[in-house]
Design a protein around this motif. Structure first.
Motif, PDB file in Angstrom:
ATOM      1  N   ILE A 101       4.417 -12.636  -1.453  1.00  0.00           N
ATOM      2  CA  ILE A 101       3.104 -12.169  -1.917  1.00  0.00           C
ATOM      3  C   ILE A 101       2.685 -13.042  -3.103  1.00  0.00           C
ATOM      4  CG2 ILE A 101       3.397  -9.774  -1.154  1.00  0.00           C
ATOM      5  CD1 ILE A 101       4.050  -9.253  -4.180  1.00  0.00           C
ATOM      6  N   ASN A 110      -4.262  -9.285  -3.194  1.00  0.00           N
ATOM      7  CA  ASN A 110      -3.325  -9.712  -2.149  1.00  0.00           C
ATOM      8  C   ASN A 110      -3.785  -9.210  -0.782  1.00  0.00           C
ATOM      9  OD1 ASN A 110      -0.515 -11.118  -2.612  1.00  0.00           O
ATOM     10  ND2 ASN A 110      -0.953  -9.997  -4.505  1.00  0.00           N
ATOM     11  N   GLY A 145       1.042  -8.518  -8.336  1.00  0.00           N
ATOM     12  CA  GLY A 145       2.111  -8.550  -7.330  1.00  0.00           C
ATOM     13  C   GLY A 145       3.485  -8.774  -7.939  1.00  0.00           C
ATOM     14  N   ARG A 160      -0.662  -6.760   3.832  1.00  0.00           N
ATOM     15  CA  ARG A 160      -1.450  -8.006   3.898  1.00  0.00           C
ATOM     16  C   ARG A 160      -1.478  -8.546   5.329  1.00  0.00           C
ATOM     17  NH1 ARG A 160       0.774 -12.942   0.517  1.00  0.00           N
ATOM     18  NH2 ARG A 160       2.310 -12.711   2.176  1.00  0.00           N
TER      19      ARG A 160
END
Ligand SMILES: Nc1ncnc2c1ncn2[C@@H]1O[C@H](COP(=O)(O)OP(=O)(O)OP(=O)(O)O)[C@@H](O)[C@H]1O
Length: 248
Positions: A101, A110, A145, A160
């Motif tokens: 990420i 993200n 993240g 994601r």
């Protein structure tokens, strides 16, 4: 729906995948189990097309020679020569090992980055779904993240990937380094994703126990070869598989 036949990958003279064939039907979960260095990531990169990019980069840099062989078809079309971006557009989405990420982007950013292949309506609907399946993320949308726990990072990585509207989700070691409780929670979520989003899933894992109950069919990879395959029950009852992949 998805089929790979006779996949071979050589790093120079080292055979990393040896004549591997596998199939994944509509709304199925396929498990690929193997120890460190068995070839799981090489297989996932090959299925997603990233191996083509790695080969090209090595060629341009005058680095090691990578040789790829075999056929891959997705929804009736041959894709082994298709770039990863073309495969992603067709719905083959890889969620790579070690989450990957963006540590300096927030949870929400993200997820938004993942939606580059989605329409605005799809992105909005999927975002809601990601928060429904991973409520822990909803409480921390602004957190960076890099400040998330391992489990939260993995939820974010899967979220994601979902934002990219997968028809086939490739999960490379999603449970790596996580506590047993989180591992079981994620395995349950993967099954729900398959059912609720009508997605097919291929999941590569080292440790089979949490994943085995959710698969339809599985393969055991050893030194680049698929040495055993079978349905869930068959694999769970196989003493060799039990000893090697159900240890504590
Ligand atoms: N770029 C590369 N050049 C040379 N050898 C490589 C390269 N990438 C992987 N290998 C080798 O290929 C074999 C398979 O590696 P791969 O990363 O696919 O295994 P894995 O099952 O994903 O293992 P892990 O659980 O450690 O990620 C290993 O012996 C590895 O050292």
């Amino acid at each position: 729906m998805f089929e790979a036949n006779g996949l071979m990958v050589f790093y120079e003279n080292m055979l990393a995948l040896n004549n591997v064939s596998l199939a994944c039907g509509n709304e199925q979960i396929i498990g690929v189990f193997g120890a460190n260095s068995a070839g799981k990531s090489t297989l996932m990169y090959t299925l997603a097309g990233i191996m083509l990019d790695i080969r090209k980069k090595e060629q341009m840099a005058g680095g090691e020679r990578i040789t790829l062989r075999g056929e891959i078809s997705f929804q009736g079309e041959r894709v082994e020569d298709a770039k990863p971006s073309v495969r992603a557009k067709a719905g083959i989405i890889l969620c790579p090992e070690r989450r990957r990420i963006f540590p300096e982007s927030s949870v929400l950013e993200n997820l938004e980055i993942g939606s580059y292949l989605a329409t605005r309506e799809q992105a909005e609907e999927t975002l809601e779904y990601v928060f429904e399946i991973f409520p822990a993320l909803k409480a921390i949308t602004r957190r960076l993240g890099g400040f998330l726990s391992g489990g939260e990072q993995q939820m974010l990585a899967i979220g994601r990937a979902l934002m990219a509207q997968p028809k086939l989700l490739l999960l490379d070691e999603p449970l790596l380094g996580l506590s047993p409780a989180i591992q079981y929670l994620l395995a349950k979520s993967i099954k729900e994703i398959k059912e609720q989003r009508k997605t097919s899933v291929i999941v590569a894992e080292q440790y089979a126990r949490p994943i085995m109950p959710i698969i339809d069919h599985g393969y055991i990879l050893e030194n680049g070869s698929a040495v055993v395959e079978g349905g869930r029950r068959e694999l769970m009852d196989n003493p060799d598989v039990k000893n090697a992949y159900f240890g504590t």
